[in-house]
Design an enzyme around this catalytic site. Structure first.
Site, PDB file in Angstrom:
ATOM      1  N   CYS A 121      -5.799  10.775  -0.008  1.00  0.00           N
ATOM      2  CA  CYS A 121      -6.559   9.535   0.171  1.00  0.00           C
ATOM      3  C   CYS A 121      -6.388   9.022   1.609  1.00  0.00           C
ATOM      4  O   CYS A 121      -5.546   9.517   2.372  1.00  0.00           O
ATOM      5  CB  CYS A 121      -6.108   8.474  -0.835  1.00  0.00           C
TER       6      CYS A 121
ATOM      7  N   CYS B 123       1.081   6.844  -4.175  1.00  0.00           N
ATOM      8  CA  CYS B 123       0.589   8.227  -4.179  1.00  0.00           C
ATOM      9  C   CYS B 123       1.725   9.218  -3.952  1.00  0.00           C
ATOM     10  O   CYS B 123       2.732   8.915  -3.287  1.00  0.00           O
ATOM     11  CB  CYS B 123      -0.418   8.433  -3.048  1.00  0.00           C
TER      12      CYS B 123
ATOM     13  N   GLU C 228       1.795  11.856  -2.027  1.00  0.00           N
ATOM     14  CA  GLU C 228       2.016  12.263  -0.631  1.00  0.00           C
ATOM     15  C   GLU C 228       2.994  11.331   0.063  1.00  0.00           C
ATOM     16  O   GLU C 228       3.904  11.769   0.777  1.00  0.00           O
ATOM     17  CB  GLU C 228       0.686  12.254   0.150  1.00  0.00           C
TER      18      GLU C 228
ATOM     19  N   ASN D 150       3.061  11.114  -7.840  1.00  0.00           N
ATOM     20  CA  ASN D 150       2.578   9.724  -7.920  1.00  0.00           C
ATOM     21  C   ASN D 150       3.362   8.927  -8.954  1.00  0.00           C
ATOM     22  O   ASN D 150       3.750   9.441 -10.006  1.00  0.00           O
ATOM     23  CB  ASN D 150       1.059   9.629  -8.140  1.00  0.00           C
TER      24      ASN D 150
ATOM     25  N   CYS E 119      -2.864   7.893   2.652  1.00  0.00           N
ATOM     26  CA  CYS E 119      -1.947   9.032   2.821  1.00  0.00           C
ATOM     27  C   CYS E 119      -2.274   9.805   4.095  1.00  0.00           C
ATOM     28  O   CYS E 119      -1.376  10.305   4.775  1.00  0.00           O
ATOM     29  CB  CYS E 119      -1.988   9.933   1.598  1.00  0.00           C
TER      30      CYS E 119
ATOM     31  N   GLU F 272       2.986   5.398 -10.898  1.00  0.00           N
ATOM     32  CA  GLU F 272       2.079   4.282 -11.190  1.00  0.00           C
ATOM     33  C   GLU F 272       2.848   3.069 -11.720  1.00  0.00           C
ATOM     34  O   GLU F 272       4.047   3.136 -11.992  1.00  0.00           O
ATOM     35  CB  GLU F 272       0.991   4.752 -12.166  1.00  0.00           C
TER      36      GLU F 272
HETATM   37  N1  THU Z   1      -3.208   9.750  -5.971  1.00  0.00           N
HETATM   38  C1  THU Z   1      -2.268  10.420  -5.250  1.00  0.00           C
HETATM   39  O1  THU Z   1      -1.103  10.544  -5.668  1.00  0.00           O
HETATM   40  N2  THU Z   1      -2.643  10.932  -4.062  1.00  0.00           N
HETATM   41  C2  THU Z   1      -3.893  10.817  -3.506  1.00  0.00           C
HETATM   42  O2  THU Z   1      -4.092  11.221  -2.370  1.00  0.00           O
HETATM   43  C3  THU Z   1      -4.966  10.220  -4.297  1.00  0.00           C
HETATM   44  C4  THU Z   1      -4.571   9.551  -5.548  1.00  0.00           C
HETATM   45  C5  THU Z   1      -2.796   9.147  -7.247  1.00  0.00           C
HETATM   46  C6  THU Z   1      -2.719   7.648  -7.224  1.00  0.00           C
HETATM   47  C7  THU Z   1      -2.922   7.293  -8.675  1.00  0.00           C
HETATM   48  O3  THU Z   1      -1.655   7.331  -9.326  1.00  0.00           O
HETATM   49  C8  THU Z   1      -3.777   8.440  -9.216  1.00  0.00           C
HETATM   50  O4  THU Z   1      -3.703   9.471  -8.257  1.00  0.00           O
HETATM   51  C9  THU Z   1      -5.240   8.044  -9.421  1.00  0.00           C
HETATM   52  O5  THU Z   1      -5.780   7.499  -8.285  1.00  0.00           O
END
Ligand code: THU
Length: 161
Positions: free
Chosen positions: A112, A73, A75, A62, A115, A64
């Site tokens: 999520c 994300c 994925e 991920n 994804c 940010e």
């Molecule tokens: N996140 C992912 O990388 N994948 C997911 O399927 C759920 C959430 C990340 C996004 C964000 O940077 C952190 O987790 C908190 O939501």
């Protein structure tokens, strides 16, 4: 009127010692990717490793952003990384691992909704199911054999034709 009922099948591993050598190697690559996540805001680090049918392992994590919705994300970073390098190669498996700086993540972290939709797109594109394995920092691991078990009644390109 009829009732429409879906059942999903998952494999539950009690920990990584129950994984095959192939899957365990993919988990180690997901953890390696997780360690490079850029998650200064949520402190929730996610790493992904994809196994392609040419034998390549593609990683993602991920990313940010101070403007929160501009982040991405793990994925989707991994899948688009794979698709951009190997556009016609089949994705066989995706392994997801998550860890938080705030608490021990001891249950499997599933992808999520956005994804799941992205994974569904590539299953349709390649006409082959993608195994999805997911875990936290410790403990159980869940395996799904296809995104359809996580996203029934998905929107796909058949609606556009
Ligand atoms: N996140 C992912 O990388 N994948 C997911 O399927 C759920 C959430 C990340 C996004 C964000 O940077 C952190 O987790 C908190 O939501």
């Amino acid at each position: 009127m009829n009732e429409l009922k879906f059942t999903s099948k998952f494999i539950l591993y009690k920990n990584s010692s129950e994984l095959s050598e192939l899957d365990n190697n993919l988990l180690l690559k997901a953890i390696e990717a997780r360690n490079n996540a850029y998650a200064p805001y949520s402190k929730f680090c996610v790493g992904v490793a994809l196994l392609l049918d040419n034998g390549s392992i593609i990683q993602g994590n991920n990313q940010e952003n101070a403007a929160y919705p501009s982040g991405m994300c793990a994925e989707r970073v991994a899948i688009w990384n794979a698709a951009s390098q190997f556009p016609d190669v089949i994705i066989e498996k995706i392994f997801i691992s998550a860890k938080s700086e705030n608490k021990v993540v001891d249950k499997p972290v599933s992808p999520c909704g956005a994804c799941r939709q992205t994974i569904a797109e590539y299953e349709v594109k390649q006409v082959q199911e993608i195994e999805i394995l997911f875990t936290g920092e410790t403990g159980k691991i869940i395996k799904a054999y296809s995104i359809s078990d996580l996203l029934p009644l998905a929107f796909d390109n058949s609606f556009l034709k």
